[in-house]
Structure formats: C-alpha cells, structure tokens
Scaffold this motif. Structure first.
Motif, PDB file in Angstrom:
ATOM      1  N   ARG A  29       0.796  -1.216   0.000  1.00 56.90           N
ATOM      2  CA  ARG A  29       0.000   0.000   0.000  1.00 56.90           C
ATOM      3  C   ARG A  29       0.834   1.274   0.000  1.00 56.90           C
ATOM      4  NH1 ARG A  29      -3.764  -0.799   5.080  1.00 56.90           N
ATOM      5  NH2 ARG A  29      -1.773  -1.570   5.908  1.00 56.90           N
ATOM      6  N   ARG A  44      -1.945   3.191  -2.863  1.00 55.84           N
ATOM      7  CA  ARG A  44      -3.392   2.988  -2.988  1.00 55.84           C
ATOM      8  C   ARG A  44      -4.092   4.073  -2.167  1.00 55.84           C
ATOM      9  NH1 ARG A  44      -0.967   0.020  -5.741  1.00 55.84           N
ATOM     10  NH2 ARG A  44      -1.075  -2.259  -5.971  1.00 55.84           N
ATOM     11  N   ALA A  67      -4.082   7.907  -3.409  1.00 54.22           N
ATOM     12  CA  ALA A  67      -2.968   7.280  -4.122  1.00 54.22           C
ATOM     13  C   ALA A  67      -2.123   8.356  -4.792  1.00 54.22           C
ATOM     14  CB  ALA A  67      -3.500   6.293  -5.150  1.00 54.22           C
ATOM     15  N   ASP A 537       2.780  -1.972  -9.549  1.00 58.41           N
ATOM     16  CA  ASP A 537       2.005  -3.149  -9.151  1.00 58.41           C
ATOM     17  C   ASP A 537       2.874  -4.287  -8.625  1.00 58.41           C
ATOM     18  OD1 ASP A 537      -0.278  -1.816  -9.940  1.00 58.41           O
ATOM     19  OD2 ASP A 537      -0.202  -2.598 -11.985  1.00 58.41           O
TER      20      ASP A 537
END
Length: 582
Positions: A29, A44, A67, A537
């Motif tokens: 995160r 995020r 984010a 990612d």
C-alpha cells in the motif's frame, strides 16, 4: 549494489554519494523512496483512521491520503523541512501531524542552494550491458555518419507569411502519396449531414454507432503503409510557425538554429524551404547555419523565394523539385546500426505522483544502458531540475560545462522571477491533484529520467548533441517547446513519460508515450505506447521494465512499429522564443 526483494522481481539501483533510490515496497500500500525522506507515498487510496505499519513503525492516518500523495513520518512545525528523494522539497507553513498528508495548504516549495563551491566528487558504476552488446537496429545511414530511425522529407517556412503555402503543399502531397490521415471524422460529419438533409428529427438515435479501430495497432500500421508509391519514405513533414519576422532579431536567430537543427536531424533526408524574401531570417542565413552546425552536411536542400515571382510559379516549382527529391531519398534503405547510433530524448509531461517512482527511473535505467553502450541521451526541462542542481553539478566532471549549467539555470530562473513566475509556480493543477505538491517534488522525480551516469555535456536550446553520454539541454518544461528543442538537437527517438496522459508528438522524431500506471494505459490505449505501471504493481523491477522498453525502442527504430502519436499524425512544433515559459 542495493537489492530490495519484492513480489514480482528485484529492484536494483546504483549507490552514489548524493543519491540512491531504495524502493522499500514491503507493504503493497505504501513506499518510501529514500531512507532520508520524512514522507511516505501512498500506492493505494488510504482511508482516514487507517493504520499503516511500515519499517516496524505504526502510523494512524488522521485524514484520507489519496494514491500518489504523501504523509509525513513525524510532526512538522512551520519552517521545518520536508524531504523526498533524499533532497529538500519544501517547508511546512503550518503544523503537520504525524501521518497527515502534505498539501498546498501546509507546504510551500523550497530547495537547496547550489554552486561550484559545493561540488563533491562523484563515482559511477555502469550497469551490466552484456546482454545488449552487439545488438543493432535497422536505420537510415546518412553521409555525416548519423543514423536515422525514420526517413522523412521536411518542408519548412522561414517566416509565418509562408504558412499558407506550406499547408497547400501538405494537402497536395499527403493526399496523393498516401500520407494523409484517415478521414474517420469527415465520414462521421458526412453521415450526420446526410441525416440532417433527409429531415431526420432525432439525428442522435438514427446515427449508426461509431466503430473505434484505434486500438488495433496491427491494422492501423498496415493502413499506415498502404497505397504509398515511395516505400522507403516514412513521410513528408510540414512545419508552420509564427516567427521569422516582426519579432526580435534574436528570436529569428534562435529560429534559424532550430530549423537548421531539424534539417540536420538524422531522421530527415532532405528539405524544402519556403521564403517570402524580405523577412529577418534569410535563405543565406539558414544555409550558413546548417553548415555551421554540420560541416559534413550532404542532403538535398531546396530553397524557394516567393517575391522572385508569382505564387503559382513558386508552388509549381516547389512541387516538382520536392517530388524529385522524394524519388531520390526513396532509394535509401534501412541497414544495421549499433545501439550507440541512438540519440534518445528524455521527457515527461502530464506527470503524477508515480512518475518519479516508476516510468522516470525506468527511463533513467535505460539511459544508463545506452550511455554505457556509447549512445547519447538528452535530458531537458530545466525548470523541472529545480532542487537537484547540485547533484547534476557533482555529476559534471568538466568545470566549464558545470558552470554553463549553473549560468543557464540561474539566468532562466531570474528571468522567470522578474515577471512573477518563478520555478515554484511550475506544477500544473493536474500535477498537484495527482500528488506533485511543489516544484521540487516534481523536479526531483523528473530528474530520475537522467539515471545516474555522469553528465557529458550541457547544451543551450537547439544546440546539437554531439557528445556521447548524458546531455543536459536547456528547454522549458512545456511539452511541445521541449520536444521541439530535442528534435532540433538531433534526437532520433524521444521517450515521454506521463501519469495523466498527453497526445504530444513531433514531426521528425517518434515520441514514445510511457505511462506511469496501468490504469492510464487501459484508459487511454490510443495514446500510450508503453506501460511502466507493472513497477507500481510489483510485477516488474525497474531494470526489467527498462529492458522491455529498450526492446520496444529497437523495433521502433527499425520501423517495425510506429508510435500512437505517429498513427494519429500528432506533429507538434512550437519554437521557444526564449521568453518565460515554464
């Protein structure tokens, strides 16, 4: 060498005395870019009251953090520094509680001072390029030793009075020779007009759904090449501008240098130049500047002056001679060239809070690879180097070149401040909305496009890039003024990172749009060419993403693929008049 393991790959970065990126992405995160930072980046959306454990420390967020935005790791009082990427990026203007996000309301831009007296020794560990040794691309070899990734004929006016004639030539040549854009939207207007003429009351309901074929790159690449008699001519490029007369002689001189740079660009095989005759920028001036920049210049150059006769005589002769020039350059064919023949521009625009974390460091890794192989890279946008000047000075071995950089930066900054538009006003509303709160934050992330290699040369606007290695080019941050300057300095490929999306292209130099996040890639597939989102990612390391990007560039440089900007005919050309432009 630092190795940080994370799901999906290993991040490898070079350690330097001034800067090192350590991507501590243990929780998916958040991340912390540099160990000296006192802010943490949200990967995020984080809710108010959420508890984040990072580096054995627990943070409870008093407010939501979107984010790409950042929250502080410790309480800050007015005047306290905020550090990101290991450098000063601002100072608090009011108390900021631990875990609270930084905003334009509690933070103002600030950056460290710089100078030759602060210069520190610099050492560099080049990346391992064994996998790229001996690799080639298929390019067009020029008589001066440069290699083009495209084979273009260029049509340029020396003064805005000739813009109309340039556009007439554009319509004639592009339609007849198969270089015109598809008439997709003209067909749509025709269908709407037909319904209107037929008396339809509800045109929207009667209209057939439009079919979007823009995502079919293979189909459009085939169409891009179809019905062209000159198979080895990638296009005829027509420039227009609002300069050449009526401004200062200095402006005309800069335009002369820029147009000469475009004609000398390795992607250009020949040029048609239209002159009115009475303007500041004369034909003998452009001819002399071309030769001054490149004593080995040996391309067909056609010069036409309208005041020598009628418009019909001028245009007819220009059509005939340009057509014969196309016949001549069509004889050229692609031949293998080493990767050292690439001159790659490094640019960002429509940046977001992920730019300095994913796409820009990937470009930096790629730049270091090309520099190690003997190629040239060009890092522009001087307003977006604000706050990292000292690092670049440290990386410049040649004291005279370091001083040139200091002078260009200082003069540019002073000129901006003189009209009330300092570098601190650089971030756009879109930048700020997506996490780039101060110019120093934006600049520290933007500078990552330049990797960690030493600075080989410092160039003024449109000055030719002739020195292998990393070159610093003085341009505005303005997307088109910057890419125009890069092409004028001889880039044969431009890499353009974006977090928000921009269709910017260039008439003579393919512009590769690199997205910082996969959401953007999926939302604007007709604009984005390459995705660095897998870094965010956790699916790729910076090194892996850069390697994949270089493979794409080899195909692009060889003419196997075209960029989305090329497909769209996005030929943006705006000369910088050397006024204040951020």
């Amino acid at each position: 060498m630092v190795k940080v393991f994370r799901r999906g790959g290993i991040f490898r970065t070079n350690e330097t005395l001034y800067y090192k990126i350590i991507l501590l992405l243990m929780p998916a995160r958040v991340l912390k870019v540099h160990p000296a930072d006192n802010v943490i980046v949200a990967l995020r959306n984080l809710a108010a009251g959420e508890k984040i454990e990072f580096e054995n420390t627990l943070y409870e967020l008093p407010y939501a953090v979107g984010a790409k935005h950042k929250f502080v790791t410790e309480d800050r009082q007015p005047g306290d520094p905020i550090t990101m990427y290991g450098v000063l990026v601002g100072k608090a203007t009011q108390p900021i509680r631990r875990g609270e996000p930084i905003t334009t309301f509690n933070l103002k831009h600030d950056a460290d001072t710089y100078g030759l007296d602060k210069k520190q020794p610099y050492s560099w560990q080049p990346p391992n390029t064994l996998a790229w040794e001996g690799r080639t691309f298929m390019g067009y070899h020029r008589a001066d030793g440069s290699v083009g990734t495209r084979n273009y004929w260029l049509v340029v006016p020396l003064v805005f009075c000739e813009n109309r004639n340039v556009l007439i030539l554009k319509d004639a040549f592009e339609r007849e020779l198969g270089y015109a854009q598809p008439e997709t939207y003209r067909v749509q207007v025709h269908e709407l007009l037909s319904l209107y003429k037929a008396g339809e009351m509800d045109i929207a309901k009667k209209m057939q759904p439009f079919v979007d074929e823009s995502q079919n790159q293979t189909l459009n690449s085939a169409r891009h090449q179809a019905n062209r008699p000159f198979k080895n001519v990638d296009g005829i490029k027509f420039l227009t501008h609002e300069m050449g007369c009526g401004g200062t002689r200095q402006d005309s001189g800069y335009l002369c240098s820029l147009l000469a740079g475009f004609i000398n660009n390795p992607n250009v095989a020949g040029a048609t130049v239209l002159s009115l005759g009475c303007q500041h920028l004369q034909t003998d001036m452009i001819s002399a500047e071309i030769k001054r920049q490149n004593p080995k210049f040996d391309k067909p150059l056609l010069l036409f002056e309208q005041q020598a006769g009628t418009e019909y005589a001028l245009m007819s002769e220009a059509v005939k001679q340009t057509f014969l020039g196309l016949v001549d350059i069509n004889k050229l064919e692609r031949q293998p060239a080493p990767l050292s023949a690439l001159t790659v521009g490094l640019k960002c625009g429509g940046s977001d809070g992920f730019s300095g974390i994913s796409a820009n460091p990937a470009l930096g890794q790629l730049s270091d690879i090309l520099v190690t192989l003997g190629g040239k890279t060009v890092l522009a946008e001087f307003p977006e180097l604000n706050g990292v000047e000292q690092e670049l000075i440290n990386r410049t071995d040649d004291t005279d070149k370091a001083q040139k950089f200091i002078t260009l930066m200082g003069d540019y900054s002073a000129q901006a401040e003189a009209v009330g538009s300092g570098f601190d006003m650089n971030p756009s509303p879109g930048n700020i909305k997506d996490g780039l709160i101060t110019d120093a934050i934006k600049s520290a992330g933007a500078a990552k496009k330049g990797g960690t290699a030493p600075v080989a040369d410092v160039l003024d606007y449109a000055e030719p890039a002739t020195t292998p290695g990393l070159n610093l080019l003085c341009t505005p941050g303005n997307d088109v003024e910057a890419t125009t300057g890069m092409a004028g300095s001889g880039t044969n490929v431009i890499l353009f990172t974006t977090g928000l999306g921009t269709p910017t292209g260039n008439p003579v130099c393919p512009v590769v749009k690199v997205s910082t996040n996969t959401v953007l890639k999926n939302r604007m597939p007709d604009v984005i060419d390459f995705d660095s989102g897998p870094i965010i990612d956790g699916e790729q390391s910076i090194e892996q993403n850069a390697n994949a990007m270089l493979e794409y560039i080899i195909k692009l440089a060889s003419g196997e693929v075209i960029t989305q900007a090329e497909r769209l005919g996005q030929d943006d050309f705006i000369p910088w008049k050397r006024g204040v432009s951020l």
